[in-house]
Every structure is written in structure tokens, then in C-alpha cells.
Design a protein around this motif. Structure first.
Motif, PDB file in Angstrom:
ATOM      1  N   ARG A 181      -5.807  -4.292  17.613  1.00 43.70           N
ATOM      2  CA  ARG A 181      -6.921  -4.388  16.677  1.00 43.70           C
ATOM      3  C   ARG A 181      -8.098  -5.020  17.406  1.00 43.70           C
ATOM      4  NH1 ARG A 181      -4.542  -8.770  12.435  1.00 43.70           N
ATOM      5  NH2 ARG A 181      -6.425  -8.166  11.318  1.00 43.70           N
TER       6      ARG A 181
ATOM      7  N   LEU B 188      -4.517  -3.292  -7.870  1.00 46.09           N
ATOM      8  CA  LEU B 188      -5.939  -3.559  -7.772  1.00 46.09           C
ATOM      9  C   LEU B 188      -6.774  -2.330  -7.461  1.00 46.09           C
ATOM     10  CD1 LEU B 188      -6.014  -7.021  -5.940  1.00 46.09           C
ATOM     11  CD2 LEU B 188      -5.909  -6.501  -8.393  1.00 46.09           C
ATOM     12  N   ASP B 189      -6.155  -1.309  -6.930  1.00 47.17           N
ATOM     13  CA  ASP B 189      -6.915  -0.106  -6.597  1.00 47.17           C
ATOM     14  C   ASP B 189      -5.978   1.087  -6.689  1.00 47.17           C
ATOM     15  OD1 ASP B 189      -9.049   0.870  -3.749  1.00 47.17           O
ATOM     16  OD2 ASP B 189      -8.537   1.894  -5.622  1.00 47.17           O
TER      17      ASP B 189
ATOM     18  N   LEU C 240       1.461  -0.927  14.579  1.00 48.80           N
ATOM     19  CA  LEU C 240       0.170  -1.374  15.086  1.00 48.80           C
ATOM     20  C   LEU C 240       0.230  -1.537  16.602  1.00 48.80           C
ATOM     21  CD1 LEU C 240      -2.701  -2.470  14.447  1.00 48.80           C
ATOM     22  CD2 LEU C 240      -1.652  -4.746  14.286  1.00 48.80           C
TER      23      LEU C 240
ATOM     24  N   TYR D  86      -3.104   2.561  15.745  1.00 41.34           N
ATOM     25  CA  TYR D  86      -1.690   2.621  15.422  1.00 41.34           C
ATOM     26  C   TYR D  86      -1.041   3.695  16.281  1.00 41.34           C
ATOM     27  CZ  TYR D  86      -1.880  -0.406  11.314  1.00 41.34           C
ATOM     28  OH  TYR D  86      -2.000  -1.493  10.474  1.00 41.34           O
TER      29      TYR D  86
ATOM     30  N   PHE E 286       0.840  -1.194   0.000  1.00 32.61           N
ATOM     31  CA  PHE E 286       0.000   0.000   0.000  1.00 32.61           C
ATOM     32  C   PHE E 286       0.878   1.247   0.000  1.00 32.61           C
ATOM     33  CE2 PHE E 286      -3.949  -2.172   1.234  1.00 32.61           C
ATOM     34  CZ  PHE E 286      -3.460  -3.336   1.800  1.00 32.61           C
TER      35      PHE E 286
ATOM     36  N   LEU F 270      -9.135  -5.242   0.093  1.00 36.30           N
ATOM     37  CA  LEU F 270      -8.989  -5.760   1.443  1.00 36.30           C
ATOM     38  C   LEU F 270      -7.741  -5.191   2.084  1.00 36.30           C
ATOM     39  CD1 LEU F 270     -10.208  -7.851   3.425  1.00 36.30           C
ATOM     40  CD2 LEU F 270      -8.498  -9.437   2.557  1.00 36.30           C
TER      41      LEU F 270
ATOM     42  N   GLY G  53      -3.977 -11.162   1.719  1.00 35.65           N
ATOM     43  CA  GLY G  53      -5.338 -11.086   2.244  1.00 35.65           C
ATOM     44  C   GLY G  53      -6.288 -11.119   1.080  1.00 35.65           C
ATOM     45  N   GLY G  54      -6.841 -12.244   0.801  1.00 41.21           N
ATOM     46  CA  GLY G  54      -7.726 -12.364  -0.348  1.00 41.21           C
ATOM     47  C   GLY G  54      -9.176 -12.351   0.073  1.00 41.21           C
ATOM     48  N   GLN G  55     -10.038 -12.690  -0.831  1.00 38.49           N
ATOM     49  CA  GLN G  55     -11.471 -12.705  -0.578  1.00 38.49           C
ATOM     50  C   GLN G  55     -11.794 -13.622   0.588  1.00 38.49           C
ATOM     51  OE1 GLN G  55     -13.999 -11.154  -1.958  1.00 38.49           O
ATOM     52  NE2 GLN G  55     -13.066 -10.121  -3.690  1.00 38.49           N
ATOM     53  N   GLY G  56     -12.580 -13.107   1.498  1.00 38.90           N
ATOM     54  CA  GLY G  56     -13.019 -13.917   2.620  1.00 38.90           C
ATOM     55  C   GLY G  56     -11.985 -14.083   3.711  1.00 38.90           C
ATOM     56  N   ARG G  57     -10.828 -13.515   3.518  1.00 35.66           N
ATOM     57  CA  ARG G  57      -9.806 -13.653   4.548  1.00 35.66           C
ATOM     58  C   ARG G  57      -9.739 -12.373   5.362  1.00 35.66           C
ATOM     59  NH1 ARG G  57      -4.342 -16.218   2.331  1.00 35.66           N
ATOM     60  NH2 ARG G  57      -3.939 -16.057   4.554  1.00 35.66           N
ATOM     61  N   ARG G  58      -9.355 -12.532   6.584  1.00 34.80           N
ATOM     62  CA  ARG G  58      -9.223 -11.370   7.448  1.00 34.80           C
ATOM     63  C   ARG G  58      -8.060 -10.499   6.982  1.00 34.80           C
ATOM     64  NH1 ARG G  58     -12.365 -11.154  11.615  1.00 34.80           N
ATOM     65  NH2 ARG G  58     -13.228 -12.986  12.629  1.00 34.80           N
ATOM     66  N   ASN G  59      -8.205  -9.205   7.324  1.00 34.61           N
ATOM     67  CA  ASN G  59      -7.102  -8.290   7.052  1.00 34.61           C
ATOM     68  C   ASN G  59      -5.865  -8.713   7.830  1.00 34.61           C
ATOM     69  OD1 ASN G  59      -8.608  -6.511   5.449  1.00 34.61           O
ATOM     70  ND2 ASN G  59      -9.545  -5.670   7.271  1.00 34.61           N
ATOM     71  N   GLN G  60      -4.722  -8.640   7.173  1.00 32.61           N
ATOM     72  CA  GLN G  60      -3.464  -8.896   7.847  1.00 32.61           C
ATOM     73  C   GLN G  60      -2.895  -7.552   8.304  1.00 32.61           C
ATOM     74  OE1 GLN G  60      -2.180 -11.911   8.443  1.00 32.61           O
ATOM     75  NE2 GLN G  60      -3.982 -12.839   7.500  1.00 32.61           N
ATOM     76  N   PRO G  61      -2.193  -7.525   9.431  1.00 28.35           N
ATOM     77  CA  PRO G  61      -1.646  -6.250   9.900  1.00 28.35           C
ATOM     78  C   PRO G  61      -0.691  -5.649   8.869  1.00 28.35           C
ATOM     79  CG  PRO G  61      -1.503  -7.919  11.614  1.00 28.35           C
ATOM     80  CD  PRO G  61      -1.922  -8.622  10.359  1.00 28.35           C
ATOM     81  N   GLN G  62      -0.747  -4.338   8.728  1.00 25.65           N
ATOM     82  CA  GLN G  62       0.150  -3.648   7.813  1.00 25.65           C
ATOM     83  C   GLN G  62       1.380  -3.175   8.573  1.00 25.65           C
ATOM     84  OE1 GLN G  62      -1.690  -0.724   5.243  1.00 25.65           O
ATOM     85  NE2 GLN G  62      -3.549  -1.937   5.098  1.00 25.65           N
TER      86      GLN G  62
ATOM     87  N   PHE H 237      -4.975   6.938   1.865  1.00 23.98           N
ATOM     88  CA  PHE H 237      -4.703   5.876   0.902  1.00 23.98           C
ATOM     89  C   PHE H 237      -4.478   6.445  -0.496  1.00 23.98           C
ATOM     90  CE2 PHE H 237      -5.083   1.796  -1.089  1.00 23.98           C
ATOM     91  CZ  PHE H 237      -5.820   1.991  -2.241  1.00 23.98           C
TER      92      PHE H 237
ATOM     93  N   TYR I 283      -2.998   0.403  -4.079  1.00 21.61           N
ATOM     94  CA  TYR I 283      -2.810  -0.911  -3.481  1.00 21.61           C
ATOM     95  C   TYR I 283      -2.416  -1.931  -4.541  1.00 21.61           C
ATOM     96  CZ  TYR I 283      -4.620  -5.530  -2.011  1.00 21.61           C
ATOM     97  OH  TYR I 283      -4.771  -6.865  -1.740  1.00 21.61           O
TER      98      TYR I 283
ATOM     99  N   GLU J 288     -13.321  -3.339  10.424  1.00 22.53           N
ATOM    100  CA  GLU J 288     -12.308  -3.786  11.367  1.00 22.53           C
ATOM    101  C   GLU J 288     -11.587  -2.531  11.861  1.00 22.53           C
ATOM    102  OE1 GLU J 288     -10.031  -7.022   9.865  1.00 22.53           O
ATOM    103  OE2 GLU J 288      -8.796  -7.140  11.664  1.00 22.53           O
TER     104      GLU J 288
END
Lengths: 118, 112
Positions: free
Chosen positions: B49, A55-56, B46, B36, A33, B97, A98-107, A45, A48, B32
């Protein structure tokens, strides 16, 4: 190994010049990101990537801003014909997939590049 | 539209006093929430959360969906807690996401 690495730490450019900011994410991190942080504000933002796919890019403020991640690792944010309002800290962050249906991973954030346009 | 509001830009307390950093959000789906922290001359990192439901460095935060709040609390502040704190929100699912929406931040100063 080391965390997210950004270079340069500081960049001063004259209005109208082009600049390139580099981000080395944590090895193995799929998501990358870019954020822009103006003075006194929270990060906003920009764009991404998931691997090499952008993707964005809805947060890029104008078509002068361009980002790439050609091999799915290092990313470069380029700003053409810089303006004074581009002065800000540019932050890069990476996270595990972190794909569809998966939880966000910490950045995980880098130290940022402080860009000053004269 | 997504929005994160931190009403206090600056917050000062004395060591040992309780501290609460406020965060309110608006989001149409199921968000969510994160806190931070950025210590002086360090990178953004972080703190906690909401899905983890854990206490980090004595800080806790509870997601209140009714009040759309995610306030950060610590019962006894320490000088080393002095830092900039950002509340952030992320949606779940979709191609973006993980994209974070940040508040403007609250600078916490803990006096000795």
C-alpha cells in the motif's frame, strides 16, 4: 486463527432459485465487505458492514440481493430469484475497525464462492 | 467518479527482466492506493500500500499524484511472481471507509 472463511466454495443453482452465501470474518474484525467478481473483471463492491450495521449497500445490483450480519460477526449474502447474470465469484473481506478520521485497515479476503446459475 | 485503470490484461517477461505493471486512477479526493495479488489457487492478498512506502518481495510502487498513477515495479522478475495483480483505490474518511475500487487486473507471466 484461520483467515476469512466462506461457504460454500461452489454453488450451482437453477435460474429462479434463491441462494445464500456465508462469510465468517476474522475474529475481532469489525468491518466486513462483500464484492462480486465477474469473469475477467476485478472485484466490485456490493455492501459494507460495521459490526451489525449495514452502512453502505449502494453496490447491490438489485433488490433481489440482500445481506445481513445480525450479531456483528457472520454475514450472509442472499440472492433471490437468481438470474444468469448473477453468475460470478462472491468475495467477502474483513478488516479491523476503521472509523472517521482513521486510516483504512488492510482487508483480508476469503477464497470466495463461485456461483453458477444455469 | 472513482476509476482504476490497468491497461494491460496480460504481461509476459523473462526471468531476471524488469517488470512494470501499470495503474492509473481517477478520484476526486485524496485516495489510498493498494496492490493486491492472487497466486494460482490462492486467495486475494495485499501486496503493498502506498502509505507504507515499503518493498514487498522486491516490488515497489510510488504514488504519482501529478500523473494519477501507481505503477508496480520490480527490477528482476522471478518465476514465482507469476500471478494476477490488481490495483485498488480507497477513499479516506466517511461511512464507507475502506471500500475498495479495483482495476480489472493484469496477469503476469514470468518465463524461465
Amino acid at each position: 486463527g484461520a483467515g476469512v472463511s466462506q461457504s460454500p466454495r461452489y454453488k450451482v443453482a437453477k435460474r429462479g432459485q434463491d441462494v445464500a452465501l456465508r462469510c465468517d470474518p476474522i475474529s475481532g474484525h469489525v468491518s466486513l465487505f462483500w464484492y462480486q467478481q465477474a469473469l475477467g473483471q476485478g472485484p466490485e463492491f456490493l455492501t459494507y458492514f460495521q459490526n451489525e450495521a449495514q452502512l453502505d449497500k449502494s453496490g447491490l445490483p438489485s433488490d433481489r440481493f440482500f445481506a445481513e450480519r445480525p450479531e456483528g460477526s457472520v454475514s450472509t449474502l442472499k440472492i433471490q430469484r437468481t438470474q444468469q447474470e448473477d453468475s460470478a465469484v462472491y468475495l467477502c473481506a474483513s478488516s479491523l475497525a476503521g472509523g472517521q478520521g482513521r486510516r483504512n485497515q488492510p482487508q483480508h479476503f476469503g477464497d470466495g464462492t463461485r456461483l453458477s446459475i444455469l | 467518479a472513482q476509476r482504476v485503470t490497468q491497461p494491460e490484461k496480460l504481461l509476459s517477461v523473462f526471468k531476471g527482466a524488469p517488470v512494470e505493471l501499470k495503474c492509473n486512477y481517477s478520484y476526486s479526493g485524496s485516495p489510498e492506493l493498494f496492490w493486491y495479488v492472487q497466486y494460482s489457487r490462492q486467495r486475494l492478498q495485499l501486496l503493498l500500500r502506498h502509505i507504507s512506502r515499503e518493498s514487498i518481495k522486491g516490488f515497489t510502487a510510488d504514488l504519482n499524484k501529478g500523473e494519477t498513477s501507481f505503477h508496480l515495479k520490480k527490477p528482476f522478475a522471478q518465476e514465482e511472481d507469476s500471478a494476477m495483480y490488481y490495483c485498488a483505490l480507497s477513499g479516506q474518511g466517511g461511512s464507507t471507509l475502506g471500500r475498495l475500487y479495483f482495476g480489472r487486473g493484469t496477469q503476469l507471466t514470468v518465463w524461465p
